[in-house]
Write a protein that holds these residues in place. Sequence first.
Motif, mmCIF file in Angstrom:
data_model
loop_
_atom_site.group_PDB
_atom_site.id
_atom_site.type_symbol
_atom_site.label_atom_id
_atom_site.label_comp_id
_atom_site.label_asym_id
_atom_site.label_seq_id
_atom_site.Cartn_x
_atom_site.Cartn_y
_atom_site.Cartn_z
ATOM 1 N N ARG A 121 -6.450 6.882 3.704
ATOM 2 C CA ARG A 121 -6.156 7.527 2.416
ATOM 3 C C ARG A 121 -5.058 6.715 1.737
ATOM 4 O O ARG A 121 -3.871 6.986 1.889
ATOM 5 C CB ARG A 121 -5.701 8.971 2.634
ATOM 6 C CG ARG A 121 -6.747 9.862 3.242
ATOM 7 C CD ARG A 121 -6.304 11.320 3.254
ATOM 8 N NE ARG A 121 -5.005 11.524 3.880
ATOM 9 C CZ ARG A 121 -4.836 11.959 5.126
ATOM 10 N NH1 ARG A 121 -5.870 12.268 5.886
ATOM 11 N NH2 ARG A 121 -3.624 12.129 5.608
ATOM 12 N N ARG A 122 -5.459 5.717 0.966
ATOM 13 C CA ARG A 122 -4.466 4.760 0.476
ATOM 14 C C ARG A 122 -4.897 4.138 -0.851
ATOM 15 O O ARG A 122 -6.043 4.205 -1.239
ATOM 16 C CB ARG A 122 -4.259 3.646 1.508
ATOM 17 C CG ARG A 122 -5.459 2.728 1.650
ATOM 18 C CD ARG A 122 -5.447 1.913 2.933
ATOM 19 N NE ARG A 122 -6.481 0.904 2.943
ATOM 20 C CZ ARG A 122 -7.773 1.126 3.203
ATOM 21 N NH1 ARG A 122 -8.204 2.343 3.447
ATOM 22 N NH2 ARG A 122 -8.648 0.123 3.191
ATOM 23 N N ALA A 168 5.656 7.007 -1.478
ATOM 24 C CA ALA A 168 4.757 6.173 -2.286
ATOM 25 C C ALA A 168 5.455 5.730 -3.573
ATOM 26 O O ALA A 168 5.363 4.561 -3.965
ATOM 27 C CB ALA A 168 3.473 6.938 -2.603
ATOM 28 N N SER A 203 -5.416 9.239 8.069
ATOM 29 C CA SER A 203 -4.196 9.063 7.265
ATOM 30 C C SER A 203 -3.988 7.604 6.855
ATOM 31 O O SER A 203 -3.404 7.340 5.808
ATOM 32 C CB SER A 203 -2.980 9.593 8.016
ATOM 33 O OG SER A 203 -2.774 8.865 9.200
ATOM 34 N N GLN A 204 -4.466 6.652 7.648
ATOM 35 C CA GLN A 204 -4.344 5.236 7.288
ATOM 36 C C GLN A 204 -5.345 4.843 6.210
ATOM 37 O O GLN A 204 -5.117 3.881 5.466
ATOM 38 C CB GLN A 204 -4.571 4.360 8.519
ATOM 39 C CG GLN A 204 -3.503 4.492 9.576
ATOM 40 C CD GLN A 204 -3.842 3.644 10.778
ATOM 41 O OE1 GLN A 204 -3.943 2.420 10.650
ATOM 42 N NE2 GLN A 204 -4.030 4.275 11.919
ATOM 43 N N ARG A 260 -6.908 7.848 -7.217
ATOM 44 C CA ARG A 260 -5.752 7.251 -6.536
ATOM 45 C C ARG A 260 -5.374 5.917 -7.155
ATOM 46 O O ARG A 260 -4.193 5.650 -7.401
ATOM 47 C CB ARG A 260 -6.047 7.105 -5.036
ATOM 48 C CG ARG A 260 -6.061 8.447 -4.333
ATOM 49 C CD ARG A 260 -6.500 8.358 -2.896
ATOM 50 N NE ARG A 260 -6.342 9.669 -2.255
ATOM 51 C CZ ARG A 260 -6.859 9.990 -1.082
ATOM 52 N NH1 ARG A 260 -7.564 9.104 -0.396
ATOM 53 N NH2 ARG A 260 -6.655 11.197 -0.588
ATOM 54 N N ARG A 272 0.805 -1.221 0.000
ATOM 55 C CA ARG A 272 0.000 0.000 0.000
ATOM 56 C C ARG A 272 0.833 1.263 0.000
ATOM 57 O O ARG A 272 1.956 1.270 0.467
ATOM 58 C CB ARG A 272 -0.978 0.013 1.168
ATOM 59 C CG ARG A 272 -0.355 -0.001 2.537
ATOM 60 C CD ARG A 272 -1.363 -0.365 3.610
ATOM 61 N NE ARG A 272 -1.844 -1.706 3.335
ATOM 62 C CZ ARG A 272 -3.012 -2.194 3.740
ATOM 63 N NH1 ARG A 272 -3.806 -1.482 4.466
ATOM 64 N NH2 ARG A 272 -3.377 -3.413 3.424
ATOM 65 N N VAL A 283 -4.163 0.204 -2.400
ATOM 66 C CA VAL A 283 -3.648 -1.110 -2.022
ATOM 67 C C VAL A 283 -3.518 -1.971 -3.268
ATOM 68 O O VAL A 283 -4.469 -2.090 -4.042
ATOM 69 C CB VAL A 283 -4.572 -1.808 -0.989
ATOM 70 C CG1 VAL A 283 -4.016 -3.163 -0.593
ATOM 71 C CG2 VAL A 283 -4.783 -0.926 0.234
ATOM 72 N N PHE A 312 0.229 5.653 0.593
ATOM 73 C CA PHE A 312 -0.657 6.594 1.269
ATOM 74 C C PHE A 312 -0.627 7.950 0.577
ATOM 75 O O PHE A 312 0.341 8.301 -0.086
ATOM 76 C CB PHE A 312 -0.254 6.719 2.739
ATOM 77 C CG PHE A 312 -0.384 5.421 3.482
ATOM 78 C CD1 PHE A 312 -1.613 5.028 3.997
ATOM 79 C CD2 PHE A 312 0.702 4.574 3.640
ATOM 80 C CE1 PHE A 312 -1.749 3.815 4.655
ATOM 81 C CE2 PHE A 312 0.578 3.366 4.303
ATOM 82 C CZ PHE A 312 -0.661 2.989 4.808
#
Length: 151
Positions: A144-145, A61, A141-142, A102, A47, A147, A49
């Motif tokens: 907004r990702r 990232a 914040s966890q 994203r 993942r 995977v 972020f």
Amino acid sequence: MLFFVVVIAACARNPNDNVGLTGVGNVGPGGGSPGSQQEFLVSVGDRVFFETDSSSLTSEASATLDKQAAWLNQYQNYRIMVEGHADERGTREYNIALGARRSSIVVNYLVSKGVNQQRITSQSFGKERPVAICNDISCWSQNRRAVTVVQ
């Protein structure tokens, strides 16, 4: 006498006999064997972020995606799905669109690094699948990702 034979046999083992098991030749504790989904998860990272309301890749990232691309180019028998996620703030529609942006940016990055686009699908879950639930930046914040799921 039997004890003596067992001890000698144990000493005669080649340490490379354990390749792919725990110990010598393994990726590490819990890392899985080379080319396994577990290795991808533990050694590469699944993942990346994003900042609030952003679909731009951070340097961290990009570094993770570079490792993903290298792994995927080495182990071409896997297909992947890139899931886009958002935190729980904002409307459902806004977060679905943000998650789609994203996942799209991740797909485009991996393709630019040589991963065959035919191996990749993507889907946005918006705010529907949070990994952390609280009304605080530590949870947002966890969530907004993007995977990368190895299939």
